[in-house]
Design a protein around this motif. Structure first.
Motif, PDB file in Angstrom:
ATOM      1  N   LYS A 101       0.829  -1.216   0.000  1.00 46.60           N
ATOM      2  CA  LYS A 101       0.000   0.000   0.000  1.00 46.60           C
ATOM      3  C   LYS A 101       0.861   1.264   0.000  1.00 46.60           C
ATOM      4  O   LYS A 101       1.825   1.375   0.752  1.00 46.60           O
ATOM      5  N   GLY A 102       0.528   2.187  -0.883  1.00 46.68           N
ATOM      6  CA  GLY A 102       1.214   3.480  -0.925  1.00 46.68           C
ATOM      7  C   GLY A 102       2.423   3.511  -1.837  1.00 46.68           C
ATOM      8  O   GLY A 102       3.012   4.566  -2.064  1.00 46.68           O
ATOM      9  N   ASP A 129       0.487  -0.712  -4.894  1.00 52.83           N
ATOM     10  CA  ASP A 129      -0.420   0.001  -3.981  1.00 52.83           C
ATOM     11  C   ASP A 129      -1.494  -0.960  -3.450  1.00 52.83           C
ATOM     12  O   ASP A 129      -2.681  -0.635  -3.426  1.00 52.83           O
ATOM     13  N   CYS A 130      -1.050  -2.120  -3.022  1.00 56.37           N
ATOM     14  CA  CYS A 130      -2.000  -3.196  -2.686  1.00 56.37           C
ATOM     15  C   CYS A 130      -2.573  -3.029  -1.277  1.00 56.37           C
ATOM     16  O   CYS A 130      -1.830  -3.015  -0.291  1.00 56.37           O
ATOM     17  N   ASP A 131      -3.850  -2.915  -1.215  1.00 52.42           N
ATOM     18  CA  ASP A 131      -4.538  -2.771   0.062  1.00 52.42           C
ATOM     19  C   ASP A 131      -4.445  -4.078   0.865  1.00 52.42           C
ATOM     20  O   ASP A 131      -4.645  -5.159   0.302  1.00 52.42           O
ATOM     21  N   PRO A 132      -4.141  -4.002   2.181  1.00 48.51           N
ATOM     22  CA  PRO A 132      -4.049  -5.226   2.983  1.00 48.51           C
ATOM     23  C   PRO A 132      -5.324  -6.075   2.908  1.00 48.51           C
ATOM     24  O   PRO A 132      -5.245  -7.306   2.892  1.00 48.51           O
ATOM     25  N   VAL A 147       3.325 -15.594   0.196  1.00 50.18           N
ATOM     26  CA  VAL A 147       2.958 -14.212  -0.139  1.00 50.18           C
ATOM     27  C   VAL A 147       4.254 -13.405  -0.205  1.00 50.18           C
ATOM     28  O   VAL A 147       5.051 -13.451   0.734  1.00 50.18           O
ATOM     29  N   CYS A 148       4.450 -12.660  -1.302  1.00 48.96           N
ATOM     30  CA  CYS A 148       5.662 -11.859  -1.479  1.00 48.96           C
ATOM     31  C   CYS A 148       5.309 -10.377  -1.447  1.00 48.96           C
ATOM     32  O   CYS A 148       4.484  -9.922  -2.251  1.00 48.96           O
ATOM     33  N   LEU A 149       5.925  -9.655  -0.515  1.00 45.54           N
ATOM     34  CA  LEU A 149       5.620  -8.227  -0.371  1.00 45.54           C
ATOM     35  C   LEU A 149       6.847  -7.406  -0.735  1.00 45.54           C
ATOM     36  O   LEU A 149       7.915  -7.568  -0.134  1.00 45.54           O
ATOM     37  N   SER A 150       6.683  -6.501  -1.703  1.00 44.77           N
ATOM     38  CA  SER A 150       7.786  -5.635  -2.118  1.00 44.77           C
ATOM     39  C   SER A 150       7.521  -4.206  -1.659  1.00 44.77           C
ATOM     40  O   SER A 150       6.377  -3.746  -1.703  1.00 44.77           O
ATOM     41  N   ALA A 151       8.564  -3.522  -1.196  1.00 42.77           N
ATOM     42  CA  ALA A 151       8.442  -2.102  -0.810  1.00 42.77           C
ATOM     43  C   ALA A 151       9.731  -1.383  -1.178  1.00 42.77           C
ATOM     44  O   ALA A 151      10.821  -1.877  -0.894  1.00 42.77           O
ATOM     45  N   LEU A 152       9.604  -0.231  -1.810  1.00 42.92           N
ATOM     46  CA  LEU A 152      10.789   0.500  -2.282  1.00 42.92           C
ATOM     47  C   LEU A 152      11.056   1.791  -1.523  1.00 42.92           C
ATOM     48  O   LEU A 152      12.103   2.410  -1.688  1.00 42.92           O
ATOM     49  N   LEU A 153      10.093   2.209  -0.720  1.00 43.85           N
ATOM     50  CA  LEU A 153      10.242   3.488  -0.020  1.00 43.85           C
ATOM     51  C   LEU A 153      10.374   3.237   1.481  1.00 43.85           C
ATOM     52  O   LEU A 153       9.703   2.337   2.011  1.00 43.85           O
ATOM     53  N   ASP A 162       1.849  -3.691   8.175  1.00 41.79           N
ATOM     54  CA  ASP A 162       0.382  -3.577   8.129  1.00 41.79           C
ATOM     55  C   ASP A 162      -0.235  -4.804   7.451  1.00 41.79           C
ATOM     56  O   ASP A 162      -1.268  -5.316   7.874  1.00 41.79           O
ATOM     57  N   ALA A 163       0.423  -5.246   6.360  1.00 43.50           N
ATOM     58  CA  ALA A 163      -0.101  -6.409   5.634  1.00 43.50           C
ATOM     59  C   ALA A 163      -0.047  -7.657   6.519  1.00 43.50           C
ATOM     60  O   ALA A 163      -1.016  -8.423   6.595  1.00 43.50           O
ATOM     61  N   LEU A 164       1.092  -7.833   7.227  1.00 44.33           N
ATOM     62  CA  LEU A 164       1.220  -8.988   8.134  1.00 44.33           C
ATOM     63  C   LEU A 164       0.183  -8.914   9.252  1.00 44.33           C
ATOM     64  O   LEU A 164      -0.447  -9.919   9.602  1.00 44.33           O
ATOM     65  N   ASP A 165       0.003  -7.710   9.810  1.00 40.14           N
ATOM     66  CA  ASP A 165      -0.988  -7.535  10.889  1.00 40.14           C
ATOM     67  C   ASP A 165      -2.387  -7.863  10.386  1.00 40.14           C
ATOM     68  O   ASP A 165      -3.177  -8.497  11.092  1.00 40.14           O
ATOM     69  N   ALA A 166      -2.692  -7.430   9.164  1.00 37.55           N
ATOM     70  CA  ALA A 166      -4.033  -7.691   8.602  1.00 37.55           C
ATOM     71  C   ALA A 166      -4.255  -9.194   8.428  1.00 37.55           C
ATOM     72  O   ALA A 166      -5.345  -9.707   8.714  1.00 37.55           O
TER      73      ALA A 166
END
Ligand code: B1M
Length: 214
Positions: A101-102, A129-132, A147-153, A162-166
């Motif tokens: 997300k974001g 920009d994937c919503d949890p 599940v693969c989560l990418s973040a660049l910022l 947030d995704a893990l918490d969700a």
């Protein structure tokens, strides 16, 4: 038994050089000559992509070359796909991937996806920009193991938490292994948020992801 080493080496070379049109011709020719689709994938395409992945890791080639090789891989895989299904070389399982997300950066995610696919895993791309909640809804279906989560910022790294918490709140966290990555992400951050794996690049992400299915 016919030896297809020359054809496989040619396919690997064409992939490394990103020759999308030529590789389709070579793959089709190898199929017509009787090469097994699984061998073309393993000994030609994946062998070539592993070389590209290694060079990328060592900074011997850069993003444009990798993207061009990825495009050639996609074209060749399209040619091979019907024959692979026919030959029973089915994917070993399914993974989900997204940029959190974001965050709108998708080049790294796409590379990770492609390298994981190269390991024989079907990857469903949930986009940027994937919503949890979107992730939770998709995991609930129950057919994906990773599940693969990418973040660049630096500002969106926290969206991995947030995704893990969700996933936890929805009671589906234990259904999947969660891998995190992206330029600002570190092993200690991954440990802190309770991810199952952190990898620094696409090649190692594919190796670690595959190990979850073996
Ligand atoms: Co942006 N951007 N960007 N950007 N951008 C960076 C990331 C930045 C470092 C540039 C800089 O300032 N030096 C900086 C982040 C600073 C920070 O937070 N630390 C930045 C910024 C600030 C921004 C904006 C905020 C700029 C603005 O608007 N003011 C904005 C944010 C938009 C948003 O997301 N909400 C923004 C926008 C953009 C573009 C849209 C213009 C474009 C993205 C285009 C696209 O992706 N389609 C863009 C780009 C291209 C970059 C840089 C130049 C390149 C990123 C890239 O694709 N690298 C980048 C600077 C840089 O990295 N040199 C930058 C190539 C790619 C292959 O590498 O994505 O790191 P990477 O993926 C690697 C590994 O990280 C890893 O494997 C990949 C391959 O080995 N990996 C994983 C990635 N995901 C993984 C997941 C895994 C495992 C490994 O497991 C699940």
């Amino acid at each position: 038994m016919v030896d297809f080493t020359v054809q496989f080496n040619e396919i690997s070379e064409l992939l490394q050089r990103g020759k999308a049109k030529d590789i389709v011709v070579s793959v089709q020719k190898a199929l017509d000559e009787g090469a097994a689709p699984g061998d073309i994938l393993e000994k030609g395409l994946m062998a070539g992509m592993n070389i590209v992945g290694g060079k990328f890791k060592r900074n011997e080639v850069f993003v444009p070359e990798v993207l061009i090789a990825a495009r050639a891989m996609n074209k060749a895989t399209e040619t091979l796909k019907p024959r692979l299904a026919e030959a029973g070389v089915n994917p070993v399982g399914k993974a989900l991937i997204c940029t959190v997300k974001g965050d709108l950066h998708d080049i790294g995610k796409n590379l990770v996806k492609m390298m994981i696919e190269g390991k024989g895993i079907e990857v469903e791309d949930l986009g940027v920009d994937c919503d949890p909640q979107k992730l939770v809804d998709r995991v609930r279906i129950g057919d994906a193991k990773v599940v693969c989560l990418s973040a660049l910022l630096t500002t969106t790294m926290t969206a991995q938490k947030d995704a893990l918490d969700a996933l936890k709140e929805a009671g589906v966290r234990d259904q999947v292994k969660v891998m995190v990555g992206g330029a600002p992400v570190t092993q200690s951050f991954a440990d802190e948020i309770g991810a199952d794996a952190y990898t620094p690049d696409a090649a190692s992400a594919a190796e670690v992801c595959r190990a979850f299915y073996d």
